[in-house]
Design an enzyme around this catalytic site. Structure first.
Site, PDB file in Angstrom:
ATOM      1  N   GLU A  88       0.892  -1.179   0.000  1.00  0.00           N
ATOM      2  CA  GLU A  88       0.000   0.000   0.000  1.00  0.00           C
ATOM      3  C   GLU A  88       0.920   1.215   0.000  1.00  0.00           C
ATOM      4  O   GLU A  88       1.511   1.542   1.030  1.00  0.00           O
ATOM      5  CB  GLU A  88      -0.889  -0.007   1.253  1.00  0.00           C
ATOM      6  CG  GLU A  88      -1.823  -1.195   1.360  1.00  0.00           C
ATOM      7  CD  GLU A  88      -3.022  -1.087   0.434  1.00  0.00           C
ATOM      8  OE1 GLU A  88      -3.189  -0.041  -0.234  1.00  0.00           O
ATOM      9  OE2 GLU A  88      -3.799  -2.051   0.363  1.00  0.00           O
ATOM     10  N   CYS A  90      -2.040   9.295   2.361  1.00  0.00           N
ATOM     11  CA  CYS A  90      -1.645   8.668   1.091  1.00  0.00           C
ATOM     12  C   CYS A  90      -2.597   9.051  -0.036  1.00  0.00           C
ATOM     13  O   CYS A  90      -2.186   9.227  -1.170  1.00  0.00           O
ATOM     14  CB  CYS A  90      -1.607   7.152   1.255  1.00  0.00           C
ATOM     15  SG  CYS A  90      -3.149   6.461   1.863  1.00  0.00           S
TER      16      CYS A  90
HETATM   17  P1  NAD Z   1       8.574   4.929   4.471  1.00  0.00           P
HETATM   18  O1  NAD Z   1       8.476   4.102   3.248  1.00  0.00           O
HETATM   19  O2  NAD Z   1       9.789   5.742   4.681  1.00  0.00           O
HETATM   20  O3  NAD Z   1       8.429   4.022   5.789  1.00  0.00           O
HETATM   21  C1  NAD Z   1       7.316   3.189   5.991  1.00  0.00           C
HETATM   22  C2  NAD Z   1       7.681   2.082   6.952  1.00  0.00           C
HETATM   23  O4  NAD Z   1       8.674   1.257   6.346  1.00  0.00           O
HETATM   24  C3  NAD Z   1       8.275   2.551   8.278  1.00  0.00           C
HETATM   25  O5  NAD Z   1       7.799   1.712   9.310  1.00  0.00           O
HETATM   26  C4  NAD Z   1       9.763   2.349   8.062  1.00  0.00           C
HETATM   27  O6  NAD Z   1      10.487   2.173   9.275  1.00  0.00           O
HETATM   28  C5  NAD Z   1       9.786   1.088   7.229  1.00  0.00           C
HETATM   29  N1  NAD Z   1      10.972   0.892   6.390  1.00  0.00           N
HETATM   30  C6  NAD Z   1      11.861   1.816   5.958  1.00  0.00           C
HETATM   31  N2  NAD Z   1      12.792   1.234   5.179  1.00  0.00           N
HETATM   32  C7  NAD Z   1      12.484  -0.089   5.118  1.00  0.00           C
HETATM   33  C8  NAD Z   1      13.038  -1.205   4.442  1.00  0.00           C
HETATM   34  N3  NAD Z   1      14.124  -1.089   3.672  1.00  0.00           N
HETATM   35  N4  NAD Z   1      12.433  -2.408   4.565  1.00  0.00           N
HETATM   36  C9  NAD Z   1      11.321  -2.539   5.314  1.00  0.00           C
HETATM   37  N5  NAD Z   1      10.740  -1.513   5.992  1.00  0.00           N
HETATM   38  C10 NAD Z   1      11.316  -0.307   5.885  1.00  0.00           C
HETATM   39  O7  NAD Z   1       7.264   5.835   4.492  1.00  0.00           O
HETATM   40  P2  NAD Z   1       6.860   6.963   5.553  1.00  0.00           P
HETATM   41  O8  NAD Z   1       7.587   8.209   5.260  1.00  0.00           O
HETATM   42  O9  NAD Z   1       6.906   6.388   6.903  1.00  0.00           O
HETATM   43  O10 NAD Z   1       5.293   7.152   5.171  1.00  0.00           O
HETATM   44  C11 NAD Z   1       4.844   7.970   4.139  1.00  0.00           C
HETATM   45  C12 NAD Z   1       4.511   7.159   2.907  1.00  0.00           C
HETATM   46  O11 NAD Z   1       3.554   6.160   3.226  1.00  0.00           O
HETATM   47  C13 NAD Z   1       3.875   8.021   1.824  1.00  0.00           C
HETATM   48  O12 NAD Z   1       4.441   7.684   0.579  1.00  0.00           O
HETATM   49  C14 NAD Z   1       2.411   7.616   1.868  1.00  0.00           C
HETATM   50  O13 NAD Z   1       1.706   7.807   0.665  1.00  0.00           O
HETATM   51  C15 NAD Z   1       2.512   6.164   2.229  1.00  0.00           C
HETATM   52  N6  NAD Z   1       1.244   5.683   2.795  1.00  0.00           N
HETATM   53  C16 NAD Z   1       0.472   4.830   2.054  1.00  0.00           C
HETATM   54  C17 NAD Z   1      -0.759   4.396   2.541  1.00  0.00           C
HETATM   55  C18 NAD Z   1      -1.629   3.467   1.735  1.00  0.00           C
HETATM   56  O14 NAD Z   1      -2.512   2.841   2.326  1.00  0.00           O
HETATM   57  N7  NAD Z   1      -1.432   3.346   0.436  1.00  0.00           N
HETATM   58  C19 NAD Z   1      -1.197   4.829   3.802  1.00  0.00           C
HETATM   59  C20 NAD Z   1      -0.392   5.699   4.531  1.00  0.00           C
HETATM   60  C21 NAD Z   1       0.829   6.130   4.015  1.00  0.00           C
END
Ligand code: NAD
Length: 473
Positions: free
Chosen positions: A247, A281
């Site tokens: 997602e 998002c």
């Molecule tokens: P991010 O991708 O930086 O981090 C998301 C999560 O992934 C965090 O828990 C982080 O610690 C973890 N993470 C980071 N690197 C990783 C790796 N290499 N392997 C596994 N996990 C890892 O995103 P963010 O800045 O925390 O959140 C914002 C983003 O989330 C935006 O792009 C937003 O659109 C998206 N988002 C999507 C939805 C949806 O349902 N489509 C909902 C909310 C947010």
């Protein structure tokens, strides 16, 4: 108050992590609010061992449903504490926090409990080659839920609900930013009548996420976060053919039709664009208006932006708080500079920023073309692109002109007309005259680079199940 967090919920017990505490800063004034000892590989191994040996199979569906209902009760009763914790962590205005951050999770858990009660885990078919076929849906196995910091309880509860209903033990990995709110969430999980190891909560960073994703004990990964990280998660899962739901980000478009009355949809349109300071998002971060009404709609939108109160998110009259931290504010400010230096023009006048925090004034930019970064890139902040269209076919083409495809919306005095246009948008969900980007009973997820797979509704449970056919002679 300074929070100190060092415990993680693993295998039905609290485990103290021994890592050096990481300081977390307030987005409002940059003071340290929390010191958290993040979980690492030791905690990951303990959580996966507990999940692997968890006797979740022995728990009847009725008991799983009851656990979801109890969690909903507990979160509802604790909303007045949970919502301000999240406001402090990510700047969500307090006026929106209870509904967006907690009530959404409560409603979703109840809806998923109802869906779980009706869910069919097997059915018989007449075989096309004689005999009969029993089609079964069986749990995939130990699952991993990774969630971002913007709507942490709702997103974690979504993964928990589907995994539990499907019978998959779950390791949840929220972001460090949410250490305080997610520890309190874990305390509610700890009170549920579930077998040890059914739900584990490890607060850790991206390196813990990557370690867990690559771990052979994890059969399924449900990841919510940015497209950039999602790509890495998908690559890691592909190496082991691990099941994977993504997602991811979005660049959703709100299409205003020529009969729209902005006064009537003003609050919904504001929330659709700028709820949680644009850190959603499915934020409608591109607004498309008919050229025939460009001047009056531009003026109405400028007025909406100029009336917004920017400030301390804990104050009840604040519309826009800070973004989640200095790192995010710097990234968004750089994107605004790039927009202006490449011809984008600011529509609204800006008020002075509060001092000290990660504040970004809400901005509406015009003269934005599909070549601009602001058109293509997710901002995840209160910055919106405005563009004009000549006819509805062009509106659809512009809205669909994105590598993403998470959400979209259509705004019109005539809902039937809006529905016709909504059918042509290539996105996972479309709202009509509404800020809603999802319904708890309907599949939610993205086209294109917004992800793979769906959450919520029966489709959400399906993503934690393997399908198996037993063939009789
Ligand atoms: P991010 O991708 O930086 O981090 C998301 C999560 O992934 C965090 O828990 C982080 O610690 C973890 N993470 C980071 N690197 C990783 C790796 N290499 N392997 C596994 N996990 C890892 O995103 P963010 O800045 O925390 O959140 C914002 C983003 O989330 C935006 O792009 C937003 O659109 C998206 N988002 C999507 C939805 C949806 O349902 N489509 C909902 C909310 C947010």
């Amino acid at each position: 108050m300074l929070h100190t967090i060092e415990n993680h919920w693993i295998g039905g017990q609290w485990h103290t992590a021994s890592s050096e505490p990481t300081p977390l800063h307030s987005p409002v004034d940059d003071t340290v609010t929390t010191r958290v000892s993040l979980a690492g590989e030791v905690e990951a191994e303990a959580a996966l061992a507990a999940a692997r040996t968890c006797a979740l199979d022995g728990l009847a569906v009725e008991q799983r449903v009851a656990a979801l209902r109890e969690l909903a009760e507990r979160l509802e009763a604790d909303a007045a504490t949970l919502a301000p914790l999240i406001t402090r962590e990510n700047g969500c205005p307090s006026r929106q926090a209870e509904s967006l951050q907690v009530s959404s999770a409560v409603g979703m858990l109840r809806a998923m409990a109802d869906i779980g009660e009706e869910f069919k885990f097997e059915h018989w078919r007449t075989g096309t080659r004689g005999g009969r076929v029993l089609v079964q849906k069986v749990p995939i196995g130990v699952s991993l839920g990774i969630v971002p910091w913007n709507v942490p309880i709702f997103l974690a509860a979504a993964k928990l609900a589907s995994a539990l209903l499907a019978g998959c033990p779950l390791v949840l990995k929220p972001s460090p930013e949410n250490a305080a709110s997610m520890t309190r969430f874990a305390e509610h999980i700890a009170a549920l009548a579930l077998p040890a190891g059914a739900i584990n909560v490890l607060i850790g960073d991206g390196s813990l996420g990557a370690y867990l994703v690559a771990h052979p004990a994890v059969a399924k990964v449900s990841f919510t976060g940015s497209t950039e990280t999602g790509r890495r998660v998908a690559e890691s899962c592909a190496r082991r053919i691990a099941r994977c739901t993504l997602e991811l980000g979005g660049k959703s478009a709100a299409v205003l039709l020529d009969d729209v009355n902005v006064d009537e949809v003003r609050e919904q349109l504001f929330l659709a664009m700028l709820q949680n300071n644009g850190q959603v998002c499915g934020a409608q971060s591109r607004v498309l208006v008919p050229r025939s009404r460009y001047d009056d709609l531009r003026a109405a939108l400028a007025g909406l932006f100029e009336e917004l109160k920017l400030g301390d998110p804990s104050q009840p009259d604040t519309d826009i708080g800070p973004v989640a931290g200095a790192r995010h504010a710097a990234r968004i400010a750089a994107l605004c500079e790039a927009t202006e230096s490449s011809g984008g023009q600011l529509v609204n006048t800006l008020k002075p920023l509060p001092a000290g925090g990660a504040f970004i004034a809400p901005r509406l930019y015009e003269a934005i073309t599909p070549a601009h970064r602001l058109w293509k890139e997710e901002v995840f902040g209160p910055v919106i692109a405005l563009a004009a269209y000549d006819n509805e076919a062009e509106a659809v083409a512009l809205a669909n002109d994105s590598p993403y495809g998470l959400s979209g919306s259509v705004w019109s005095a005539d809902p039937e007309r809006a529905l016709d246009l909504a059918r042509m948008l290539r996105t996972g969900t479309v709202g009509i005259n509404s800020k809603k980007i999802l319904d708890f009973g309907a599949p939610f997820g993205g086209f294109g680079e917004s992800g793979i797979g769906r959450e919520f509704g029966p489709e959400g449970i399906d993503t934690y199940l393997e399908t198996k056919s037993i063939l009789t002679a």
